[in-house]
Scaffold this motif. Structure first.
Motif, PDB file in Angstrom:
ATOM      1  N   MET A 185      43.669  44.506  36.936  1.00 13.91           N
ATOM      2  CA  MET A 185      44.765  43.935  37.698  1.00 13.91           C
ATOM      3  C   MET A 185      44.605  44.334  39.159  1.00 13.91           C
ATOM      4  O   MET A 185      44.473  45.504  39.478  1.00 13.91           O
ATOM      5  CB  MET A 185      46.080  44.474  37.149  1.00 13.91           C
ATOM      6  CG  MET A 185      47.279  44.016  37.892  1.00 13.91           C
ATOM      7  SD  MET A 185      48.744  44.637  37.056  1.00 13.91           S
ATOM      8  CE  MET A 185      49.846  44.691  38.407  1.00 13.91           C
ATOM      9  N   THR A 186      44.606  43.366  40.036  1.00  9.99           N
ATOM     10  CA  THR A 186      44.499  43.653  41.457  1.00  9.99           C
ATOM     11  C   THR A 186      45.822  43.338  42.134  1.00  9.99           C
ATOM     12  O   THR A 186      46.579  42.474  41.692  1.00  9.99           O
ATOM     13  CB  THR A 186      43.391  42.831  42.123  1.00  9.99           C
ATOM     14  OG1 THR A 186      43.692  41.450  41.962  1.00  9.99           O
ATOM     15  CG2 THR A 186      42.040  43.138  41.492  1.00  9.99           C
ATOM     16  N   VAL A 187      46.085  44.059  43.193  1.00 14.48           N
ATOM     17  CA  VAL A 187      47.316  43.875  43.946  1.00 14.48           C
ATOM     18  C   VAL A 187      46.950  43.567  45.392  1.00 14.48           C
ATOM     19  O   VAL A 187      46.201  44.320  46.015  1.00 14.48           O
ATOM     20  CB  VAL A 187      48.189  45.149  43.894  1.00 14.48           C
ATOM     21  CG1 VAL A 187      49.439  44.983  44.716  1.00 14.48           C
ATOM     22  CG2 VAL A 187      48.540  45.491  42.457  1.00 14.48           C
ATOM     23  N   ASP A 188      47.450  42.467  45.912  1.00  7.61           N
ATOM     24  CA  ASP A 188      47.244  42.116  47.312  1.00  7.61           C
ATOM     25  C   ASP A 188      48.580  42.208  48.032  1.00  7.61           C
ATOM     26  O   ASP A 188      49.502  41.446  47.740  1.00  7.61           O
ATOM     27  CB  ASP A 188      46.694  40.688  47.444  1.00  7.61           C
ATOM     28  CG  ASP A 188      45.280  40.586  46.914  1.00  7.61           C
ATOM     29  OD1 ASP A 188      44.525  41.556  47.068  1.00  7.61           O
ATOM     30  OD2 ASP A 188      44.953  39.531  46.350  1.00  7.61           O
ATOM     31  N   LEU A 189      48.686  43.165  48.939  1.00  7.47           N
ATOM     32  CA  LEU A 189      49.909  43.349  49.701  1.00  7.47           C
ATOM     33  C   LEU A 189      49.633  43.159  51.182  1.00  7.47           C
ATOM     34  O   LEU A 189      48.685  43.744  51.709  1.00  7.47           O
ATOM     35  CB  LEU A 189      50.470  44.763  49.503  1.00  7.47           C
ATOM     36  CG  LEU A 189      51.070  45.090  48.150  1.00  7.47           C
ATOM     37  CD1 LEU A 189      51.451  46.551  48.096  1.00  7.47           C
ATOM     38  CD2 LEU A 189      52.273  44.231  47.877  1.00  7.47           C
ATOM     39  N   PRO A 190      50.458  42.388  51.865  1.00  9.45           N
ATOM     40  CA  PRO A 190      50.321  42.308  53.313  1.00  9.45           C
ATOM     41  C   PRO A 190      50.674  43.658  53.949  1.00  9.45           C
ATOM     42  O   PRO A 190      51.450  44.441  53.382  1.00  9.45           O
ATOM     43  CB  PRO A 190      51.322  41.241  53.723  1.00  9.45           C
ATOM     44  CG  PRO A 190      51.777  40.574  52.479  1.00  9.45           C
ATOM     45  CD  PRO A 190      51.467  41.497  51.351  1.00  9.45           C
ATOM     46  N   LEU A 191      50.106  43.907  55.093  1.00 11.19           N
ATOM     47  CA  LEU A 191      50.343  45.168  55.782  1.00 11.19           C
ATOM     48  C   LEU A 191      51.817  45.381  56.084  1.00 11.19           C
ATOM     49  O   LEU A 191      52.314  46.502  55.985  1.00 11.19           O
ATOM     50  CB  LEU A 191      49.526  45.209  57.080  1.00 11.19           C
ATOM     51  CG  LEU A 191      49.618  46.498  57.900  1.00 11.19           C
ATOM     52  CD1 LEU A 191      49.175  47.695  57.077  1.00 11.19           C
ATOM     53  CD2 LEU A 191      48.786  46.372  59.152  1.00 11.19           C
TER      54      LEU A 191
ATOM     55  N   ALA B 194      39.286  46.938  60.831  1.00  8.60           N
ATOM     56  CA  ALA B 194      39.112  48.262  60.234  1.00  8.60           C
ATOM     57  C   ALA B 194      40.328  48.647  59.401  1.00  8.60           C
ATOM     58  O   ALA B 194      40.197  49.213  58.313  1.00  8.60           O
ATOM     59  CB  ALA B 194      38.863  49.296  61.327  1.00  8.60           C
ATOM     60  N   VAL B 195      41.522  48.336  59.902  1.00 11.62           N
ATOM     61  CA  VAL B 195      42.747  48.631  59.155  1.00 11.62           C
ATOM     62  C   VAL B 195      42.780  47.800  57.877  1.00 11.62           C
ATOM     63  O   VAL B 195      43.102  48.309  56.795  1.00 11.62           O
ATOM     64  CB  VAL B 195      43.996  48.361  60.029  1.00 11.62           C
ATOM     65  CG1 VAL B 195      45.259  48.461  59.208  1.00 11.62           C
ATOM     66  CG2 VAL B 195      44.042  49.313  61.207  1.00 11.62           C
ATOM     67  N   ASP B 196      42.423  46.529  57.975  1.00  4.56           N
ATOM     68  CA  ASP B 196      42.414  45.649  56.810  1.00  4.56           C
ATOM     69  C   ASP B 196      41.412  46.139  55.767  1.00  4.56           C
ATOM     70  O   ASP B 196      41.719  46.220  54.579  1.00  4.56           O
ATOM     71  CB  ASP B 196      42.086  44.223  57.239  1.00  4.56           C
ATOM     72  CG  ASP B 196      42.182  43.245  56.096  1.00  4.56           C
ATOM     73  OD1 ASP B 196      43.205  43.283  55.376  1.00  4.56           O
ATOM     74  OD2 ASP B 196      41.249  42.440  55.927  1.00  4.56           O
ATOM     75  N   SER B 197      40.228  46.488  56.226  1.00  3.83           N
ATOM     76  CA  SER B 197      39.197  46.979  55.308  1.00  3.83           C
ATOM     77  C   SER B 197      39.625  48.287  54.650  1.00  3.83           C
ATOM     78  O   SER B 197      39.455  48.467  53.445  1.00  3.83           O
ATOM     79  CB  SER B 197      37.890  47.184  56.066  1.00  3.83           C
ATOM     80  OG  SER B 197      36.944  47.811  55.255  1.00  3.83           O
ATOM     81  N   GLY B 198      40.193  49.178  55.425  1.00  4.28           N
ATOM     82  CA  GLY B 198      40.653  50.454  54.880  1.00  4.28           C
ATOM     83  C   GLY B 198      41.778  50.281  53.872  1.00  4.28           C
ATOM     84  O   GLY B 198      41.817  50.959  52.840  1.00  4.28           O
ATOM     85  N   THR B 199      42.675  49.341  54.151  1.00  2.00           N
ATOM     86  CA  THR B 199      43.776  49.077  53.227  1.00  2.00           C
ATOM     87  C   THR B 199      43.250  48.507  51.915  1.00  2.00           C
ATOM     88  O   THR B 199      43.662  48.930  50.828  1.00  2.00           O
ATOM     89  CB  THR B 199      44.778  48.093  53.858  1.00  2.00           C
ATOM     90  OG1 THR B 199      45.237  48.640  55.094  1.00  2.00           O
ATOM     91  CG2 THR B 199      45.968  47.860  52.957  1.00  2.00           C
ATOM     92  N   LYS B 200      42.326  47.556  52.020  1.00  4.31           N
ATOM     93  CA  LYS B 200      41.761  46.960  50.803  1.00  4.31           C
ATOM     94  C   LYS B 200      40.988  47.989  49.998  1.00  4.31           C
ATOM     95  O   LYS B 200      41.080  48.030  48.766  1.00  4.31           O
ATOM     96  CB  LYS B 200      40.856  45.788  51.165  1.00  4.31           C
ATOM     97  CG  LYS B 200      41.627  44.566  51.587  1.00  4.31           C
ATOM     98  CD  LYS B 200      40.718  43.404  51.893  1.00  4.31           C
ATOM     99  CE  LYS B 200      41.552  42.214  52.342  1.00  4.31           C
ATOM    100  NZ  LYS B 200      40.719  41.065  52.695  1.00  4.31           N
ATOM    101  N   THR B 201      40.234  48.845  50.665  1.00  6.22           N
ATOM    102  CA  THR B 201      39.484  49.883  49.967  1.00  6.22           C
ATOM    103  C   THR B 201      40.433  50.863  49.279  1.00  6.22           C
ATOM    104  O   THR B 201      40.206  51.254  48.134  1.00  6.22           O
ATOM    105  CB  THR B 201      38.573  50.641  50.939  1.00  6.22           C
ATOM    106  OG1 THR B 201      37.703  49.709  51.575  1.00  6.22           O
ATOM    107  CG2 THR B 201      37.768  51.704  50.225  1.00  6.22           C
TER     108      THR B 201
ATOM    109  N   VAL C 244      43.472  50.247  48.214  1.00  6.36           N
ATOM    110  CA  VAL C 244      44.074  49.574  47.060  1.00  6.36           C
ATOM    111  C   VAL C 244      43.079  49.516  45.903  1.00  6.36           C
ATOM    112  O   VAL C 244      43.445  49.731  44.748  1.00  6.36           O
ATOM    113  CB  VAL C 244      44.552  48.157  47.448  1.00  6.36           C
ATOM    114  CG1 VAL C 244      44.928  47.355  46.217  1.00  6.36           C
ATOM    115  CG2 VAL C 244      45.731  48.234  48.401  1.00  6.36           C
ATOM    116  N   GLU C 245      41.808  49.256  46.206  1.00  7.63           N
ATOM    117  CA  GLU C 245      40.790  49.225  45.151  1.00  7.63           C
ATOM    118  C   GLU C 245      40.641  50.592  44.501  1.00  7.63           C
ATOM    119  O   GLU C 245      40.487  50.678  43.276  1.00  7.63           O
ATOM    120  CB  GLU C 245      39.451  48.767  45.725  1.00  7.63           C
ATOM    121  CG  GLU C 245      39.398  47.295  46.060  1.00  7.63           C
ATOM    122  CD  GLU C 245      38.096  46.887  46.711  1.00  7.63           C
ATOM    123  OE1 GLU C 245      37.260  47.761  47.019  1.00  7.63           O
ATOM    124  OE2 GLU C 245      37.916  45.678  46.921  1.00  7.63           O
ATOM    125  N   VAL C 246      40.694  51.649  45.283  1.00  7.71           N
ATOM    126  CA  VAL C 246      40.580  53.001  44.726  1.00  7.71           C
ATOM    127  C   VAL C 246      41.771  53.295  43.823  1.00  7.71           C
ATOM    128  O   VAL C 246      41.618  53.815  42.718  1.00  7.71           O
ATOM    129  CB  VAL C 246      40.473  54.045  45.863  1.00  7.71           C
ATOM    130  CG1 VAL C 246      40.638  55.440  45.323  1.00  7.71           C
ATOM    131  CG2 VAL C 246      39.134  53.896  46.575  1.00  7.71           C
TER     132      VAL C 246
END
Length: 64
Positions: free
Chosen positions: A1-7, A47-54, A56-58
């Motif tokens: 299950m993946t979660v996509d949240l806007p900043l 960089a913020v977007d990439s860090g947030t996605k990483t 969430v994946e962790v």
């Protein structure tokens, strides 16, 4: 299950928790939200977007 949240959702949640539990002043939450919006239009945004996605994946355990 993946979660996509806007900043903005993450910032609002952190602001709510800060106001409710840490007794952070309201003006500080407003300033941090405004800085978040301003950061979204700079070269730092990817960089913020990439860090947030990483992050969430962790948390979700879906790292590749």
């Amino acid at each position: 299950m993946t979660v996509d949240l806007p900043l903005i959702v993450v910032l609002i949640a952190l602001g709510y928790v800060g106001l409710k539990f840490a007794r952070v002043p309201k003006w500080l939450v407003v300033v941090l939200l405004l800085l978040g919006f301003q950061t979204a239009h700079t070269f730092i945004a990817p960089a913020v977007d990439s860090g947030t996605k990483t992050g969430v994946e962790v948390v979700n355990g879906t790292t590749k």
